[in-house]
Design a protein around this motif. Structure first.
Motif, PDB file in Angstrom:
ATOM      1  N   PHE A 245       0.825  -1.210   0.000  1.00 35.37           N
ATOM      2  CA  PHE A 245       0.000   0.000   0.000  1.00 35.37           C
ATOM      3  C   PHE A 245       0.857   1.258   0.000  1.00 35.37           C
ATOM      4  CE2 PHE A 245      -2.854  -3.238   1.757  1.00 35.37           C
ATOM      5  CZ  PHE A 245      -3.968  -3.040   0.946  1.00 35.37           C
ATOM      6  N   GLY A 246       2.007   1.202   0.678  1.00 32.46           N
ATOM      7  CA  GLY A 246       2.899   2.351   0.668  1.00 32.46           C
ATOM      8  C   GLY A 246       3.432   2.646  -0.725  1.00 32.46           C
ATOM      9  N   PHE A 247       3.725   1.603  -1.484  1.00 26.72           N
ATOM     10  CA  PHE A 247       4.240   1.809  -2.834  1.00 26.72           C
ATOM     11  C   PHE A 247       3.147   2.340  -3.756  1.00 26.72           C
ATOM     12  CE2 PHE A 247       5.154   0.472  -7.165  1.00 26.72           C
ATOM     13  CZ  PHE A 247       6.434   0.982  -7.320  1.00 26.72           C
ATOM     14  N   ILE A 248       1.928   1.816  -3.637  1.00 26.04           N
ATOM     15  CA  ILE A 248       0.825   2.325  -4.461  1.00 26.04           C
ATOM     16  C   ILE A 248       0.625   3.811  -4.197  1.00 26.04           C
ATOM     17  CG2 ILE A 248      -1.667   2.190  -4.848  1.00 26.04           C
ATOM     18  CD1 ILE A 248      -1.483  -0.803  -4.334  1.00 26.04           C
ATOM     19  N   LEU A 249       0.698   4.203  -2.927  1.00 25.30           N
ATOM     20  CA  LEU A 249       0.579   5.615  -2.554  1.00 25.30           C
ATOM     21  C   LEU A 249       1.647   6.452  -3.258  1.00 25.30           C
ATOM     22  CD1 LEU A 249       0.141   6.895   1.101  1.00 25.30           C
ATOM     23  CD2 LEU A 249       1.730   7.975  -0.451  1.00 25.30           C
ATOM     24  N   LEU A 250       2.906   6.020  -3.134  1.00 26.58           N
ATOM     25  CA  LEU A 250       4.011   6.775  -3.725  1.00 26.58           C
ATOM     26  C   LEU A 250       3.978   6.739  -5.252  1.00 26.58           C
ATOM     27  CD1 LEU A 250       6.835   5.650  -1.282  1.00 26.58           C
ATOM     28  CD2 LEU A 250       5.941   7.970  -1.524  1.00 26.58           C
ATOM     29  N   ALA A 251       3.621   5.598  -5.826  1.00 27.33           N
ATOM     30  CA  ALA A 251       3.577   5.482  -7.287  1.00 27.33           C
ATOM     31  C   ALA A 251       2.544   6.429  -7.873  1.00 27.33           C
ATOM     32  CB  ALA A 251       3.272   4.039  -7.682  1.00 27.33           C
ATOM     33  N   LEU A 325      -4.159  -0.995  13.168  1.00 23.74           N
ATOM     34  CA  LEU A 325      -4.517   0.418  13.159  1.00 23.74           C
ATOM     35  C   LEU A 325      -3.642   1.197  12.188  1.00 23.74           C
ATOM     36  CD1 LEU A 325      -6.031   2.859  14.277  1.00 23.74           C
ATOM     37  CD2 LEU A 325      -4.393   2.938  16.172  1.00 23.74           C
ATOM     38  N   SER A 326      -2.348   0.918  12.196  1.00 20.64           N
ATOM     39  CA  SER A 326      -1.430   1.595  11.286  1.00 20.64           C
ATOM     40  C   SER A 326      -1.777   1.294   9.829  1.00 20.64           C
ATOM     41  CB  SER A 326       0.012   1.175  11.582  1.00 20.64           C
ATOM     42  OG  SER A 326       0.909   1.792  10.698  1.00 20.64           O
ATOM     43  N   LEU A 327      -2.171   0.054   9.562  1.00 21.02           N
ATOM     44  CA  LEU A 327      -2.530  -0.329   8.193  1.00 21.02           C
ATOM     45  C   LEU A 327      -3.787   0.405   7.743  1.00 21.02           C
ATOM     46  CD1 LEU A 327      -1.815  -2.115   5.784  1.00 21.02           C
ATOM     47  CD2 LEU A 327      -3.230  -3.921   6.788  1.00 21.02           C
ATOM     48  N   VAL A 328      -4.756   0.557   8.636  1.00 22.87           N
ATOM     49  CA  VAL A 328      -5.978   1.305   8.298  1.00 22.87           C
ATOM     50  C   VAL A 328      -5.634   2.747   7.929  1.00 22.87           C
ATOM     51  CG1 VAL A 328      -8.128   2.249   9.237  1.00 22.87           C
ATOM     52  CG2 VAL A 328      -7.532  -0.136   9.668  1.00 22.87           C
ATOM     53  N   ILE A 329      -4.750   3.365   8.710  1.00 24.15           N
ATOM     54  CA  ILE A 329      -4.320   4.738   8.411  1.00 24.15           C
ATOM     55  C   ILE A 329      -3.619   4.794   7.056  1.00 24.15           C
ATOM     56  CG2 ILE A 329      -2.807   6.627   9.146  1.00 24.15           C
ATOM     57  CD1 ILE A 329      -3.266   5.714  12.036  1.00 24.15           C
ATOM     58  N   LEU A 330      -2.760   3.815   6.791  1.00 24.70           N
ATOM     59  CA  LEU A 330      -2.026   3.782   5.525  1.00 24.70           C
ATOM     60  C   LEU A 330      -2.974   3.597   4.345  1.00 24.70           C
ATOM     61  CD1 LEU A 330       0.559   3.691   3.862  1.00 24.70           C
ATOM     62  CD2 LEU A 330       0.791   1.268   4.446  1.00 24.70           C
ATOM     63  N   VAL A 331      -3.941   2.694   4.454  1.00 26.39           N
ATOM     64  CA  VAL A 331      -4.883   2.449   3.357  1.00 26.39           C
ATOM     65  C   VAL A 331      -5.726   3.694   3.091  1.00 26.39           C
ATOM     66  CG1 VAL A 331      -6.898   1.109   2.656  1.00 26.39           C
ATOM     67  CG2 VAL A 331      -4.964  -0.046   3.719  1.00 26.39           C
ATOM     68  N   ALA A 332      -6.185   4.347   4.161  1.00 26.73           N
ATOM     69  CA  ALA A 332      -6.972   5.565   3.988  1.00 26.73           C
ATOM     70  C   ALA A 332      -6.153   6.644   3.283  1.00 26.73           C
ATOM     71  CB  ALA A 332      -7.457   6.074   5.351  1.00 26.73           C
ATOM     72  N   THR A 333      -4.892   6.792   3.685  1.00 29.63           N
ATOM     73  CA  THR A 333      -4.009   7.762   3.030  1.00 29.63           C
ATOM     74  C   THR A 333      -3.754   7.381   1.583  1.00 29.63           C
ATOM     75  OG1 THR A 333      -2.914   8.084   5.166  1.00 29.63           O
ATOM     76  CG2 THR A 333      -1.816   8.979   3.231  1.00 29.63           C
ATOM     77  N   CYS A 334      -3.631   6.093   1.335  1.00 32.76           N
ATOM     78  CA  CYS A 334      -3.402   5.593  -0.028  1.00 32.76           C
ATOM     79  C   CYS A 334      -4.579   5.944  -0.940  1.00 32.76           C
ATOM     80  CB  CYS A 334      -3.177   4.084   0.022  1.00 32.76           C
ATOM     81  SG  CYS A 334      -2.834   3.327  -1.573  1.00 32.76           S
TER      82      CYS A 334
END
Length: 364
Positions: A245-251, A325-334
């Motif tokens: 998910f972090g890479f999708i966000l950055l890409a 919880l951290s993953l939920v925050i990351l997915v929402a940001t993504c």
């Protein structure tokens, strides 16, 4: 005569993704750089594994009267013998490092250390009388192993994200500068083009992550780090999920940033903030990998969570609910980044010449 119907959005996305993957696999530079990265990773795991490997325990002979004392010593393997004579025989034949047998006299120890030539100072020091020590906050992980794991996650995230992010940016600008993009979006939706680029490069990045994880497992097995291997399995899986998910966000953000310029020379000016977001977790984890407060904060920040949270899981500092919880925050940001990135991409892709300002790209 009927005209063929245009491809569906999903088909268009996969066509673009396949094109991105195929172009990379045909690139010798990509294949060579990937091979070098895997070799460096393997060398790093082997060197780190051997450096942190615990020394083989010393074999110490002991009778039934002293075996309990010897077995309590660190990094020692007890070889039980019947009496002092048998212990002396093993010491002289060098089958054991030393022996601890019942002693005689009023020295207060009640046992004697037998050695062939030089008495092992570590053994003598461990047997010497000392005050009781109570550790209030025992260290859960070897500091060197903790540092190496943190560096490993940081380097992988930095190299994979920066390499494929730059690739996406260069591909967007190349298609824009040669006006190939005008032909592409006449056949497929703009968002399908963006999604295909992101998905194609995400697949390649995840394949690299899987290969690096396999290399780490092999390296730990070769160096006999079974304890580390048993503890790093779950953190590696979490790292892969967070990285996805972090890479999708950055890409998505890389593609959007690149769409605002029309020349390869201008890519750096728009992608520099993203590069700083990628480099920050790497440097922060180097300097603060042993700082629980900083690592906790980093594990909830979307751009550093893929590095910080797996490290905290490895050292046992994170509760079971924290990665969720951290993953939920990351997915929402993504999701938010994808929506913003798609808007910028659509509004900037066909604008040639001078760099498009961010405000104009958002307003369209």
């Amino acid at each position: 005569m009927s005209t063929p119907s245009p491809a569906s959005t999903s088909s268009a996305v996969w066509l673009v993704a396949e094109r991105e993957i195929a172009s990379k696999l045909r690139s010798k530079a990509f294949l060579i750089s990937t091979g070098i990265l895997l070799l460096i990773a393997l060398a790093g795991v082997l060197i780190g594994g051997f450096a942190s490997k615990t020394a083989a325990p010393d074999e110490i002979a002991a009778t039934s009267q002293t075996s309990q004392i010897v077995s309590a010593l660190p990094n020692v393997k007890v070889v039980e013998v019947q009496d002092r004579a048998e212990a002396e025989k093993l010491v002289k034949s060098e089958k054991v490092t030393a022996a601890v047998v019942p002693g005689e006299g009023d020295d207060g120890f009640g046992f004697v250390v037998l050695a062939k030539q030089d008495a092992p100072q570590g053994l003598v020091g461990a047997l010497s009388k000392a005050p009781q020590v109570v550790i209030l906050e025992p260290a859960g992980t070897n500091p060197l192993v903790r540092y190496l794991v943190a560096i490993g996650f940081g380097v992988i995230f930095l190299m994979a994200a920066s390499t494929f992010g730059t690739t996406i940016a260069q591909s967007v600008v190349e298609e824009k500068s040669t006006r190939v993009v005008e032909l592409l979006i006449s056949a497929i939706p703009t968002r399908a083009l963006l999604a295909g680029k992101v998905i194609g490069n995400t697949v390649l990045a995840m394949v690299q992550i899987i290969l690096l994880a396999a290399i780490a497992v092999v390296g730990l097995i070769v160096t006999g780090q079974n304890e580390v291997l048993s503890g790093i399995g779950a953190p590696i899986l979490w790292f892969a999920v967070f990285f996805l998910f972090g890479f999708i966000l950055l890409a998505s953000l890389y593609a959007a940033a690149a769409s605002m310029v029309s020349r390869q020379e201008d890519i750096g000016s728009t992608t520099m903030p993203l590069m700083m977001l990628i480099m920050a977790p790497y440097f922060l984890v180097i300097f603060f990998n042993d700082n629980p407060v900083v690592m906790t904060i980093m594990s909830y920040v979307p751009f550093s969570a893929p590095v910080a949270m797996p490290v905290r899981l490895f050292v046992g500092e994170a509760q079971w609910w924290e990665p969720l919880l951290s993953l939920v925050i990351l997915v929402a940001t993504c999701i938010a980044a994808i929506l913003v990135g798609a808007k910028i991409y659509e509004n900037s892709l066909l604008r040639m010449g001078a760099r498009v300002k961010l405000g104009e790209a958002l307003r369209g």
